[in-house]
Enzyme design. Structure first.
Site, PDB file in Angstrom:
ATOM      1  N   ASP A 180       0.864  -1.172   0.000  1.00  7.56           N
ATOM      2  CA  ASP A 180       0.000   0.000   0.000  1.00  7.56           C
ATOM      3  C   ASP A 180       0.909   1.233   0.000  1.00  7.56           C
ATOM      4  OD1 ASP A 180      -2.145   1.679  -0.065  1.00  7.56           O
ATOM      5  OD2 ASP A 180      -3.211   0.754   1.587  1.00  7.56           O
TER       6      ASP A 180
HETATM    7  C1  NOJ Z   1      -3.896   3.962   0.027  1.00  5.44           C
HETATM    8  C2  NOJ Z   1      -5.100   3.091   0.137  1.00  5.44           C
HETATM    9  O1  NOJ Z   1      -5.093   2.374   1.352  1.00  5.44           O
HETATM   10  C3  NOJ Z   1      -5.235   2.110  -1.002  1.00  5.44           C
HETATM   11  O2  NOJ Z   1      -6.444   1.426  -0.882  1.00  5.44           O
HETATM   12  C4  NOJ Z   1      -5.126   2.815  -2.319  1.00  5.44           C
HETATM   13  O3  NOJ Z   1      -5.295   1.920  -3.373  1.00  5.44           O
HETATM   14  C5  NOJ Z   1      -3.770   3.492  -2.384  1.00  5.44           C
HETATM   15  N1  NOJ Z   1      -3.657   4.455  -1.320  1.00  5.44           N
HETATM   16  C6  NOJ Z   1      -3.542   4.185  -3.718  1.00  5.44           C
HETATM   17  O4  NOJ Z   1      -4.344   5.287  -3.819  1.00  5.44           O
END
Ligand code: NOJ
Length: 731
Positions: A273
């Site tokens: 993430d």
């Molecule tokens: C953080 C989020 O937790 C995730 O779900 C997302 O896909 C990414 N950022 C990218 O935006």
């Protein structure tokens, strides 16, 4: 331009694995690490952006495998052209959070889950993929398949709610929708099951918080939707921000290597993430980015989103023997394999078609589909004296509240703003206007969503007094539920509830519409207002869909995919809890039992609940036999009758309870459901098949078994309103 010029064998004769190997052989260590590196583009951000300047020269040097938040044919083409100037011309992958639509916004995933309509959910993902792919996107960071039992958690909106069975079916439907007929088709985007794993159990519903749970709970409740997504062919997984039992998910080899890539034989790749590799320093798991890169890569995180830990440290780690070359090669192969499957080596610009982008930009079929699923997602919570539907020949109707003329707040979190939104998004006002053209419509803003001012109340009350019926539309602003949007109180924000009280005091019939990303607490409204529709955030077609429901052109059929608490102090409240050693006999029982002294244990609105304009009655359950052995099938039958005046759809739900086990079992577990359409007066017999396999659970040693013994089976229109019967499973 094609990489195939590097092949030793003629391209068409080689399998994808052979192609991957032949590319891998040509790559330097730095180029391999580049494939494991993902940056945000410079146009938009969905996390704490690190501006480090010259991304373009890094692409040219082959130091970047993927980018996120780069969309549109022009942008993606520009960057892909730069990738084609790199030594090996390995195409970039463009990822984007296409969570509930891209150009056409569909209801938020939690809202769609309330439809219990797997085909509609798949179709919504399909359309999102078609639109995103037409705009150059190869990969969506969806579906989010985290089970969520805590409505304080802002990300509850992105998943399918609290139930593992329903969540698993929806996970598979969404993966199928995004990936369509399969990777390689230019209208298919790679799905990404996230957040692996157990992110939905963040302590106290606070985003990014820790998770501590038994492995049995993990396997039984939180992992199955991920398994379902993997089985449905999800191309990628994303790990999560939380630590799980003390090990950050990003550095968790048990999750990524043992379970996902081992037990489940997952062939795709895992992306971290946003910044989660580097965040392992804050977790206190590693001391610096060097150790972070080592821990994440060795644990099976194949791609580093935005931490820059891999690009800065992996080369040294490999040279020092801390990360084996085989680990790098495996990660790179997984990534390259997907690029081949997507057809990007054959044509890196195959998603960059301006004509297609234009065509899908305003595809009328997508708008129709968005309205359909929006209708199916609404949940009728209350309808005393059949106040709804509103007669189309109503003379004067007052529309009050901050959502009446709202546009972008209908879209909710994780949606995109486009310049023509004012005409594209249908407000409630516009929806009602076109539904009842002859009606006199009175409007009063009342108050803003987060306002503390009551200055608009008098105007609202005056409008109500002049009308035959009042619709009050309230809720959460689109930035109140989503990532980093946890709330400790989940009441209606601002003075909206007071506005409703003031208007209801006129004695006029009042319908309340609640637009929100999560279950809210609204006891006064629930107890005092005759009609309530929970509309979630419905997307582009919100106003039309709500008008369809208000005026009876669509008979509401949604059922809650998550329990609604009475107060925050009850959280987590979910239907499939254990009985405990001291269950309360009823809501008045306070005699040293497991209960609150100031509140019933039951939720305000239970899982599976949702009314219709008609009524359904259930016959007693008929079983084909009282006892089955492990090879036999139990058939569970019930006859459902539409006893009301409207045709309508019912979601017939099947639950079981395993009465005694080597580990205690929930008081109810959803095991099946069927949606049936019944004309007024019509009856249908619904049959469910149950076998021993449906009765499996995880033992404390994590064996997935069924145990002979006594069971209950329940069928009904909500988890709290069921008929029951008993059966026995023998060896
Ligand atoms: C953080 C989020 O937790 C995730 O779900 C997302 O896909 C990414 N950022 C990218 O935006």
């Amino acid at each position: 331009m094609s990489i195939m010029t590097f092949s030793v064998l003629p391209a068409q004769k080689k399998s994808i694995d052979q192609k991957v190997d032949s590319v891998l052989k040509l790559m330097t260590l730095d180029e391999k690490i580049g494939q494991m590196n993902q940056y945000n583009g410079d146009w938009a951000a969905t996390g704490p952006i690190t501006k480090d300047g010259d991304k373009q020269s890094q692409i040219k040097k082959g130091m970047l495998g993927s980018m996120l938040n780069v969309t549109g044919v022009d942008h993606t083409r520009t960057l892909q052209e730069i990738a084609m100037q790199s030594r090996l011309k390995i195409p970039l992958l463009f990822g984007q959070d296409v969570i509930h639509g891209y150009r056409t916004t569909f209801p938020i995933p939690l809202g769609e889950a309330a439809s219990w309509d797997l085909k509609a959910i798949e179709q919504s993902a399909r359309i999102a993929a078609i639109e995103a792919a037409a705009a150059g996107v190869h990969w969506t960071f969806a579906p989010m398949v985290d089970i969520a039992r805590d409505p304080r958690w802002g990300r509850v909106m992105e998943g399918a709610g609290e139930d593992t069975y329903l969540g698993s079916l929806i996970a598979a439907a969404r993966v199928k929708g995004f990936q369509g007929k399969g990777l390689g088709n230019t209208d298919a985007v790679m799905a990404c099951a996230k957040h692996f794993a157990a992110y939905g159990a963040a302590v106290a519903g606070r985003d990014y918080n820790s998770v501590d749970m038994s492995l049995r709970q993990l396997w039984e409740t939180y992992l199955p939707p991920f398994k379902a997504a993997a089985d449905a062919g999800a191309a990628t997984f994303m790990n999560s921000f939380n630590d799980l039992n003390g090990i950050p998910a990003t550095g968790n080899a048990y999750l990524q290597r043992t379970v996902l890539k081992g037990n489940w034989n997952f062939k795709g790749f895992v992306v971290s993430d946003w910044g989660s590799v580097g965040e392992m320093i804050n977790h206190g798991f590693v001391k610096d980015n060097y150790e972070a890169a080592m821990a994440a890569a060795n644990a099976g995180s194949d791609m580093d989103m935005e931490s820059r830990s891999y690009i800065q440290n992996l080369s040294k780690l490999v040279k020092e023997g801390k990360v084996k070359m085989a680990v790098i090669d495996e990660a790179v192969k997984r990534i390259l394999r997907k690029k081949f499957e997507m057809g990007l080596f054959d044509d890196p610009y195959r998603f960059c078609n301006t004509e297609r982008e234009k065509k899908e930009w305003n595809n009328p079929e997508h708008i129709i589909a968005a309205r359909e699923i929006a209708k199916k997602s609404m949940v009728l919570l209350k309808n005393n004296h059949q106040l709804l539907p509103v007669n189309k020949s109503v003379q004067t109707i007052a529309l009050i509240g901050p959502f009446v003329k709202a546009k972008s707040d209908n879209l909710g979190f994780w949606s995109y703003d486009w310049p023509d939104d004012t005409t594209r998004i249908v407000s409630l006002w516009e929806g009602v206007r076109s539904k009842a053209p002859a009606a006199k419509m009175l409007y009063a803003y009342g108050c803003g969503i987060k306002d503390t001012s009551r200055a608009g109340f008098a105007e609202a009350v005056a409008a109500a007094i002049q009308s035959d019926i009042v619709i009050i539309s309230v809720g959460e602003a689109r930035d109140m539920t989503g990532e980093a949007k946890s709330r400790s109180t989940i009441q209606l924000p601002g003075v909206q509830e007071e506005l409703i009280k003031a208007v209801a005091a006129t004695g006029k019939p009042v319908v309340v519409l609640i637009s929100a990303g999560r279950p809210l607490v609204f006891n006064w409204i629930a107890d005092n207002v005759p009609a309530i529709v929970y509309t979630w955030w419905l997307g582009t077609q919100a106003g039309n869909a709500i008008a369809d429901v208000l005026f009876g052109d669509y008979n509401p059929s949604g059922k809650l995919p998550i329990s609604f608490p009475r107060t925050e102090g009850q959280i987590p409240v979910y239907y499939n809890h254990y009985n405990t050693g001291r269950p309360a006999k009823d809501e008045n029982d306070l005699n040293y039992v497991s209960a609150y002294t100031d509140l019933p244990n039951s939720p305000k609105f239970p899982f599976g609940y949702g009314l219709s304009y008609t009524q359904f009655s259930y016959s007693d359950i008929k079983l084909n036999k009282p006892t089955i052995n492990a090879k036999e099938t139990l058939t569970v039958q019930t006859t459902v009758t539409n006893t009301g005046k409207f045709d309508g759809e019912e979601t017939v739900q099947l639950y079981t309870r395993d009465l005694f086990g080597s580990v205690v079992r929930p008081v109810k577990e959803l095991k099946g459901f069927q949606k049936i359409y019944l004309k007024a007066g019509e009856s249908k017999t619904v049959t469910f098949d149950l076998t021993a396999d449906d009765l499996r659970f995880y033992t404390d040693q994590l064996q997935y078994i069924y145990e002979p013994g006594d069971f209950k089976v329940f069928v009904g229109g909500s988890s709290a309103d069921v008929k029951e019967a008993a059966f026995t499973l023998v060896k």
